[in-house]
Design a protein around this motif. Structure first.
Motif, PDB file in Angstrom:
ATOM      1  N   VAL A   1       0.912  -1.278   0.138  1.00  0.00           N
ATOM      2  CA  VAL A   1      -0.109   0.082  -0.147  1.00  0.00           C
ATOM      3  C   VAL A   1       0.941   1.177   0.171  1.00  0.00           C
ATOM      4  O   VAL A   1       1.675   1.238   0.774  1.00  0.00           O
ATOM      5  CB  VAL A   1      -1.016   0.103   1.270  1.00  0.00           C
ATOM      6  N   ARG A   2       0.745   2.154  -0.993  1.00  0.00           N
ATOM      7  CA  ARG A   2       1.352   3.183  -0.946  1.00  0.00           C
ATOM      8  C   ARG A   2       0.594   4.405  -0.148  1.00  0.00           C
ATOM      9  O   ARG A   2      -0.654   4.721  -0.181  1.00  0.00           O
ATOM     10  CB  ARG A   2       1.552   3.854  -2.510  1.00  0.00           C
ATOM     11  N   ARG A   3       1.319   5.218   0.577  1.00  0.00           N
ATOM     12  CA  ARG A   3       0.659   6.431   1.193  1.00  0.00           C
ATOM     13  C   ARG A   3       0.911   7.643   0.503  1.00  0.00           C
ATOM     14  O   ARG A   3       2.119   8.127  -0.147  1.00  0.00           O
ATOM     15  CB  ARG A   3       1.584   6.466   2.610  1.00  0.00           C
ATOM     16  N   CYS A   4      -0.193   8.462   0.134  1.00  0.00           N
ATOM     17  CA  CYS A   4      -0.252   9.546  -0.640  1.00  0.00           C
ATOM     18  C   CYS A   4      -0.495  10.842   0.279  1.00  0.00           C
ATOM     19  O   CYS A   4      -1.288  11.069   0.901  1.00  0.00           O
ATOM     20  CB  CYS A   4      -0.999   9.271  -1.807  1.00  0.00           C
ATOM     21  N   PRO A   5       0.810  11.759   0.142  1.00  0.00           N
ATOM     22  CA  PRO A   5       0.504  12.947   0.907  1.00  0.00           C
ATOM     23  C   PRO A   5      -0.487  13.851   0.525  1.00  0.00           C
ATOM     24  O   PRO A   5      -0.701  14.810   1.261  1.00  0.00           O
ATOM     25  CB  PRO A   5       1.813  13.317   1.062  1.00  0.00           C
ATOM     26  N   ASP A   6      -0.722  13.928  -0.870  1.00  0.00           N
ATOM     27  CA  ASP A   6      -1.433  14.923  -1.369  1.00  0.00           C
ATOM     28  C   ASP A   6      -3.108  14.485  -1.603  1.00  0.00           C
ATOM     29  O   ASP A   6      -3.803  15.012  -2.262  1.00  0.00           O
ATOM     30  CB  ASP A   6      -1.234  15.076  -2.813  1.00  0.00           C
ATOM     31  N   ALA A   7      -3.562  13.332  -0.658  1.00  0.00           N
ATOM     32  CA  ALA A   7      -4.879  12.801  -0.860  1.00  0.00           C
ATOM     33  C   ALA A   7      -4.910  12.186   0.397  1.00  0.00           C
ATOM     34  O   ALA A   7      -4.353  11.578   1.153  1.00  0.00           O
ATOM     35  CB  ALA A   7      -5.014  11.914  -2.057  1.00  0.00           C
ATOM     36  N   PRO A   8      -6.470  12.169   0.966  1.00  0.00           N
ATOM     37  CA  PRO A   8      -7.008  11.731   1.939  1.00  0.00           C
ATOM     38  C   PRO A   8      -7.248  10.363   1.657  1.00  0.00           C
ATOM     39  O   PRO A   8      -7.489   9.948   0.752  1.00  0.00           O
ATOM     40  CB  PRO A   8      -8.219  12.347   2.516  1.00  0.00           C
ATOM     41  N   THR A   9      -7.364   9.353   3.019  1.00  0.00           N
ATOM     42  CA  THR A   9      -7.574   8.289   2.864  1.00  0.00           C
ATOM     43  C   THR A   9      -9.146   8.264   2.450  1.00  0.00           C
ATOM     44  O   THR A   9      -9.858   8.890   2.856  1.00  0.00           O
ATOM     45  CB  THR A   9      -7.528   7.490   4.050  1.00  0.00           C
ATOM     46  N   GLY A  10      -9.650   7.111   1.551  1.00  0.00           N
ATOM     47  CA  GLY A  10     -10.812   7.300   1.269  1.00  0.00           C
ATOM     48  C   GLY A  10     -12.098   6.970   2.441  1.00  0.00           C
ATOM     49  O   GLY A  10     -11.678   6.429   3.218  1.00  0.00           O
TER      50      GLY A  10
ATOM     51  N   LEU B   1      -8.055   7.165  -5.730  1.00  0.00           N
ATOM     52  CA  LEU B   1      -7.678   7.494  -7.152  1.00  0.00           C
ATOM     53  C   LEU B   1      -6.203   7.791  -7.582  1.00  0.00           C
ATOM     54  O   LEU B   1      -6.007   7.874  -8.829  1.00  0.00           O
ATOM     55  CB  LEU B   1      -8.598   8.919  -7.534  1.00  0.00           C
ATOM     56  N   ARG B   2      -5.395   7.796  -6.651  1.00  0.00           N
ATOM     57  CA  ARG B   2      -3.953   8.073  -6.938  1.00  0.00           C
ATOM     58  C   ARG B   2      -3.187   6.500  -7.258  1.00  0.00           C
ATOM     59  O   ARG B   2      -2.000   6.553  -7.555  1.00  0.00           O
ATOM     60  CB  ARG B   2      -3.210   8.623  -5.826  1.00  0.00           C
ATOM     61  N   LEU B   3      -4.021   5.323  -7.100  1.00  0.00           N
ATOM     62  CA  LEU B   3      -3.447   3.991  -7.404  1.00  0.00           C
ATOM     63  C   LEU B   3      -2.926   4.303  -8.914  1.00  0.00           C
ATOM     64  O   LEU B   3      -3.492   4.596  -9.858  1.00  0.00           O
ATOM     65  CB  LEU B   3      -4.331   2.822  -7.296  1.00  0.00           C
ATOM     66  N   ASP B   4      -1.607   3.637  -9.037  1.00  0.00           N
ATOM     67  CA  ASP B   4      -0.817   3.691 -10.255  1.00  0.00           C
ATOM     68  C   ASP B   4      -0.423   2.291 -11.141  1.00  0.00           C
ATOM     69  O   ASP B   4      -0.168   1.476 -10.160  1.00  0.00           O
ATOM     70  CB  ASP B   4       0.391   4.689  -9.903  1.00  0.00           C
ATOM     71  N   PRO B   5      -0.195   2.343 -12.316  1.00  0.00           N
ATOM     72  CA  PRO B   5       0.376   1.098 -12.673  1.00  0.00           C
ATOM     73  C   PRO B   5       1.632   0.758 -12.014  1.00  0.00           C
ATOM     74  O   PRO B   5       1.657  -0.745 -11.912  1.00  0.00           O
ATOM     75  CB  PRO B   5       0.443   1.448 -14.134  1.00  0.00           C
ATOM     76  N   ALA B   6       2.507   1.556 -11.920  1.00  0.00           N
ATOM     77  CA  ALA B   6       3.541   1.160 -11.090  1.00  0.00           C
ATOM     78  C   ALA B   6       3.477   0.524  -9.833  1.00  0.00           C
ATOM     79  O   ALA B   6       4.328  -0.282  -9.551  1.00  0.00           O
ATOM     80  CB  ALA B   6       4.379   2.040 -10.933  1.00  0.00           C
ATOM     81  N   ASP B   7       2.591   0.862  -9.030  1.00  0.00           N
ATOM     82  CA  ASP B   7       2.110   0.370  -7.608  1.00  0.00           C
ATOM     83  C   ASP B   7       1.614  -1.257  -8.118  1.00  0.00           C
ATOM     84  O   ASP B   7       2.183  -2.163  -7.160  1.00  0.00           O
ATOM     85  CB  ASP B   7       0.966   0.598  -7.029  1.00  0.00           C
ATOM     86  N   VAL B   8       1.078  -1.557  -9.168  1.00  0.00           N
ATOM     87  CA  VAL B   8       0.740  -2.930  -9.197  1.00  0.00           C
ATOM     88  C   VAL B   8       1.835  -3.783  -9.996  1.00  0.00           C
ATOM     89  O   VAL B   8       1.969  -4.964  -9.398  1.00  0.00           O
ATOM     90  CB  VAL B   8      -0.410  -3.021 -10.474  1.00  0.00           C
ATOM     91  N   ASP B   9       2.800  -3.244 -10.817  1.00  0.00           N
ATOM     92  CA  ASP B   9       3.800  -3.945 -11.070  1.00  0.00           C
ATOM     93  C   ASP B   9       4.686  -4.308 -10.136  1.00  0.00           C
ATOM     94  O   ASP B   9       5.314  -5.260  -9.816  1.00  0.00           O
ATOM     95  CB  ASP B   9       4.632  -3.146 -12.139  1.00  0.00           C
TER      96      ASP B   9
END
Length: 327
Positions: A103-112, A133-141
């Motif tokens: 799980v990636r932590r995003c500083p620019d968006a709140p937890t859903g 909404l910040r989930l990225d293809p690189a996270d999956v790879d």
């Protein structure tokens, strides 16, 4: 020494696995905080309605991962949360249940966050997807590369149904195929399916090994008809299709035209939130351990029955596998 693992084929074309060497499932999708209000009576618009309110972990993929771990199945969850207390709490809860969190932590968006209004056997959800909404293809790879024991990828369609996370969802299915994993998609929610259109959605998921949809979602994707007819229609897109019918049970259709049916368990219903996610966990856990459609459906409705007997979408208040409660 015990007997050697039983060798089975899963999927179509089949992937050979050894039962006992349980394949890890990669679950991709939302992690949220559920603000759950179990209503004591009908909502009184413009006034007050009494309810039991609690804060719980939620999100379709996160819930399915939690129930998979509770059922003893190795699982990795791929998702995104905010750099906030809610995100830290959600990840800690999942890790405590035995879920490996990529799980990636995003500083620019709140937890859903999702407001869940539950009552009379139904639930209505009001959603802010936030960091999901910040989930990225690189996270999956990265998660796939870090899981050499993975045999299956399960995608929550919420990832596909929003443009912000769609690339990650599509990459998840493509990346899984490249690595020889079987795949499944849970259709997620009827109204977002209507917004993107069934033709577009079915094109995105074409070729998956297993597509799950509840009755409302199946009506959007396959049109009106019996659950068996809808499931059979959806096998034109997915190799196998399951239509979840809540208290009416579930139907599985396969590529050979065969249909399996399971009745729901008779249980006291406390809260239906997350029941479909638990159903998916039971189905996948059984199928990937070599169960046929009928047996996998039985495991699915059994776990769904456990889920509706507790408050919230997670197994925190469910009896553990030894039969005692966990809280």
């Amino acid at each position: 020494m015990g007997p050697p693992p039983r060798i089975v084929a899963v999927g179509d074309p089949p992937q050979i696995i050894a039962v006992g060497d349980t394949p890890r499932i990669i679950a991709v999708g939302d992690i949220v905080t559920d603000v759950l209000a179990v209503l004591h009576r009908r909502i009184a618009p413009g006034s007050d309605t009494p309810a039991a309110i609690r804060l719980t972990g939620g999100g379709q993929a996160a819930n399915t991962a939690a129930w998979l771990a509770w059922a003893g199945h190795p699982v990795t969850l791929v998702g995104a949360v905010g750099e906030d207390e809610a995100g830290r709490s959600r990840v800690a809860e999942l890790a405590g249940l035995g879920v490996h969190c990529a799980v990636r932590r995003c500083p620019d968006a709140p937890t859903g966050t999702v407001l869940v209004l539950a009552g009379n056997g139904e639930r209505t959800m009001i959603t802010e997807r936030g960091a999901n909404l910040r989930l990225d293809p690189a996270d999956v790879d990265a998660a796939l590369a870090d899981a050499p024991d993975a045999g299956h990828l399960h995608l929550s369609a919420y990832t596909l149904l929003d443009a912000g996370s769609r690339d990650a969802g599509r990459r998840a299915l493509a990346g899984a195929r490249e690595r020889g994993l079987t795949t499944s998609v849970d259709a997620a929610s009827a109204e977002p399916l209507r917004r993107v259109g069934p033709a577009a959605f079915l094109d995105w998921v074409r070729g998956v090994d297993l597509l799950l949809a509840n009755a409302d979602e199946a009506a959007v994707l396959a049109g009106p008809g019996s659950a068996a007819d809808q499931a059979t229609s959806l096998t034109g897109v997915a190799r196998h299709a399951v239509v979840k019918r809540g208290a009416a049970g579930a139907v599985w259709a396969g590529p050979d035209g065969a249909v399996a049916v399971a009745a729901a368990r008779r249980v006291v219903v406390r809260d239906v939130t997350g029941a479909g996610d638990a159903f998916a966990a039971g189905l996948l856990s059984g199928w990937l351990r070599g169960a046929g459609p009928a047996e996998a459906l039985e495991r699915a409705v059994e776990l769904g029955g456990v889920a509706v007997s507790v408050l919230g979408a997670r197994p925190g208040g469910a009896p553990d596998r030894a039969g005692t409660t966990t809280d």
